[in-house]
Design an enzyme around this catalytic site. Structure first.
Site, PDB file in Angstrom:
ATOM      1  CG  LEU A  97      -2.186   0.706   1.244  1.00 21.66           C
ATOM      2  CD1 LEU A  97      -3.038   0.305   0.072  1.00 21.66           C
ATOM      3  CD2 LEU A  97      -2.937   0.462   2.544  1.00 21.66           C
ATOM      4  CG  HIS A  98       3.445   2.049  -3.383  1.00 20.13           C
ATOM      5  ND1 HIS A  98       3.771   2.959  -4.339  1.00 20.13           N
ATOM      6  CD2 HIS A  98       2.893   0.988  -4.038  1.00 20.13           C
ATOM      7  CE1 HIS A  98       3.456   2.468  -5.523  1.00 20.13           C
ATOM      8  NE2 HIS A  98       2.928   1.282  -5.364  1.00 20.13           N
ATOM      9  CG  LEU A  99       2.767   8.759  -2.331  1.00 21.45           C
ATOM     10  CD1 LEU A  99       1.860   9.248  -1.248  1.00 21.45           C
ATOM     11  CD2 LEU A  99       4.011   9.626  -2.418  1.00 21.45           C
ATOM     12  CG  ASP A 154       0.922  -0.452  -7.507  1.00 24.01           C
ATOM     13  OD1 ASP A 154       1.298   0.620  -7.997  1.00 24.01           O
ATOM     14  OD2 ASP A 154       1.419  -0.948  -6.474  1.00 24.01           O
TER      15      ASP A 154
END
Ligand code: PEP
Ligand code: MG
Length: 603
Positions: free
Chosen positions: A24-26, A98
């Protein structure tokens, strides 16, 4: 209020799996927040008994959830039912998507069918290619030349710089910038704030930490505190934790054959820039002693330390093939672009300043199909003299130039043009509509173009025209400016961008008054698909037959010169279709000129 909500509104819950290996990154979080903010109900993520506001990037990241963790999405309030349905689906979609798009396209570009004697170290490719040289662990020197600019002004300038690019990561950084408290007045205060943010990040939030550092470096740079990279004069493969944008520019013009970043991610700012500069690069958190011979093969995701002679020979052969393709492009770049069946295609350049004009010239552009004038003076309102000087310099470099009048609005701002806040800027004051709010600025721009043109066949193009009346008014305005200053503009042609669908169905009217057209396919696609360009989760596909049908319709219904200056013109997968439609002039960014010319020769 919160208690009332809890009393009157039902709470909806949905379990979600973090299916992206990146966690769950930016970047995905910024996309999600953009969508969740559109709902008025409370939107909350729950993980490990912690609950965080899902309309705030930092709060979500503080959850520290990673790959394959299950989190709970809850909504409560007025539109909670709709929100839970849409947001759950959007989250799943964001997770699936993603993968940085530029990474995917690079991966497809080189065929991989080789191997080496050694197993090698696993790396993550940033930009594909092969580099053979010696390791050099880079060092940095700090320089200080204090600028007279306040922190908040520097933040604004940095935010403006970010708007000049459309990569997702910059959208995410902009979101982080917006969260910086307005009461921080000094660089020291900003540093403390950023250090606190970084220290509260979970260990798997490395990419976000780098984005924060990037922001701090970018703002420090604007305020006069620069960090210069020391690069040896002999060939090398650079090894460092991470790099800043300005440092990447230095590397580009040096003897560096490849770059290994130890602490970055493939979607970090530095990775995106290395990719767009075409520098062979990868991520590998490994200590390598200076001067060790290395073979960096990012087509195989391998780093080989002390490679055998046999492996080196193999790598050199493949490298030769890659370079040959580039050489072909380079060799033919100034030549005409003729398809296999003999059609001559004009490949022009899209530029925005002197530098890009030089690049376009060097890359083989026959002339300029789009000068995006809004990027020429981004800091303060230019005088007539300043503008005339710059236009003269650019006009002197080419025989033919198409200058677009200021195309501000939408996602582009200028500090000296005050557009009232709009809830939907892409449908608001932008392009030619500026004539209503800043006629004096447009008049000065036109005058500067006239003064600089000195009887060259300059073309002036109006952006975002939607009605015939709008074009006529703009052209009359341009003539009035010339009359007022007693300037003969009989050598200047007036044309327009085709960006608004309404224009497409009225071409027979425009054809009577317009000298030329250029299809702004970026905006035409945005308005045709009704999908905002650069939208964090939605994307339009310009290669769809339905969209190409519009281009074909335009071609059939215009008798004046027609070109395409949007991104689709540099897409190798679309170019053949455009040529089949009858498009014979395209305008693309300097980096794509030689490549697309060679591509067209094989059509
Ligand atoms: C376009 O819309 O396709 C175009 C070339 O203009 P810009 O990208 O500058 O809006
Ligand atoms: Mg446009």
């Amino acid at each position: 209020m919160k208690a009332l909500k809890q009393l009157f509104y039902k709470k909806y819950n949905h379990s979600l799996t973090i299916s992206s290996p990146n966690g769950l990154h930016l970047r995905p979080v910024a996309k999600f927040v953009n969508i969740s903010k559109q709902y008025s109900c409370d939107v909350v993520f729950g993980f490990n008994n912690t609950h965080k506001n899902a309309k705030n990037i930092n709060s979500i990241l503080e959850l520290g959830a990673s790959y394959q963790d299950i989190i709970t999405l809850s909504t409560q309030g007025k539109d909670a039912k709709k929100a839970i349905e849409v947001l759950s689906k959007e989250f799943e979609k964001i997770m699936q998507e993603d993968i940085p798009s530029s990474e995917v396209s690079q991966k497809q570009s080189i065929e991989v069918s080789h191997s080496y004697d050694e197993k090698g170290e696993d790396i993550k490719a940033i930009y594909e290619g092969i580099a053979i040289s010696f390791a050099y662990n880079c060092t940095f020197t700090n320089t200080k030349s204090i600028q007279n600019i306040s922190l908040q002004e520097a933040i604004k300038k940095f935010a403006y710089k970010l708007t000049e690019t459309k990569e997702d990561i910059f959208v995410a950084q902009k979101a982080l910038l917006e969260e910086i408290p307005k009461d921080i007045q000094t660089l020291k205060g900003l540093k403390t704030y950023i250090e606190t943010q970084i220290s509260s990040l979970a260990p798997n939030m490395n990419a976000k930490a780098i984005d924060y550092q990037d922001i701090l470096h970018g703002i420090s740079d604007i305020m006069g505190l620069k960090t210069k990279i020391d690069i040896p004069t002999k060939e090398c493969i650079l090894v460092c934790d991470d790099l800043l944008p300005s440092q990447i520019q230095t590397i580009k013009n040096s003897n560096v054959k490849g770059v290994i970043l130890k602490k970055a991610s493939t979607s970090s700012h530095s990775a995106i820039l290395l990719r767009s500069e075409g520098i062979v690069s990868a991520i590998c958190d490994m200590d390598i002693i200076n001067n060790t011979p290395i073979l960096l093969d990012t087509t195989l995701d391998k780093l080989i330390i002390n490679p055998s002679t046999h492996s080196l020979q193999k790598a050199s052969t493949i490298l030769q093939k890659i370079n040959l393709k580039k050489e072909q492009e380079e060799l033919h770049k100034y030549q005409e672009t003729i398809t296999k069946d003999g059609k001559c295609i004009d490949v022009l350049g899209n530029i925005q300043d002197i530098n890009s004009a030089l690049q376009a010239k060097d890359a083989g552009a026959s002339s300029i199909g789009l000068l995006r004038s809004e990027f020429m003076f981004t800091q303060s309102k230019p005088t007539l003299q300043q503008q005339t000087k710059l236009y003269t310099q650019i006009f002197d470099m080419f025989d033919e130039i198409t200058v677009r009048t200021l195309d501000v609005g939408g996602d582009k701002e200028l500090p000296y043009i005050d557009i009232p806040k709009e809830s939907n800027p892409f449908l608001g004051i932008r392009g030619i509509r500026l004539l209503e709010i800043v006629p004096d600025i447009i008049a000065t721009q036109l005058l500067a173009i006239y003064k600089a043109s000195s009887h060259k066949p300059i073309k002036i193009m109006f952006p975002m025209i939607s009605t015939l009346q709008e074009f006529i008014k703009a052209k009359e305005f341009a003539h009035k400016v010339a009359q007022e200053h007693n300037i003969d503009i009989s050598h200047i042609k007036f044309g327009m961008m085709i960006e608004v669908p309404l224009v497409v169905f009225n071409l027979f009217l425009f054809d009577k008054v317009v000298d030329f057209y250029s299809i702004g396919s970026n905006d035409l696609a945005q308005y045709s698909f009704a999908i905002q360009r650069g939208h964090p989760s939605l994307a339009y596909d310009e290669s769809l037959d339905e969209f190409l049908e519009i281009i074909s319709y335009i071609k059939k219904h215009t008798s004046k010169p027609l070109s395409i200056c949007g991104e689709m013109a540099s897409n190798p997968k679309i170019i053949k279709k455009l040529i089949d439609i009858g498009i014979d002039t395209i305008s693309v960014s300097p980096a794509n000129i030689a490549k697309i010319k060679e591509e067209i020769r094989n059509v």
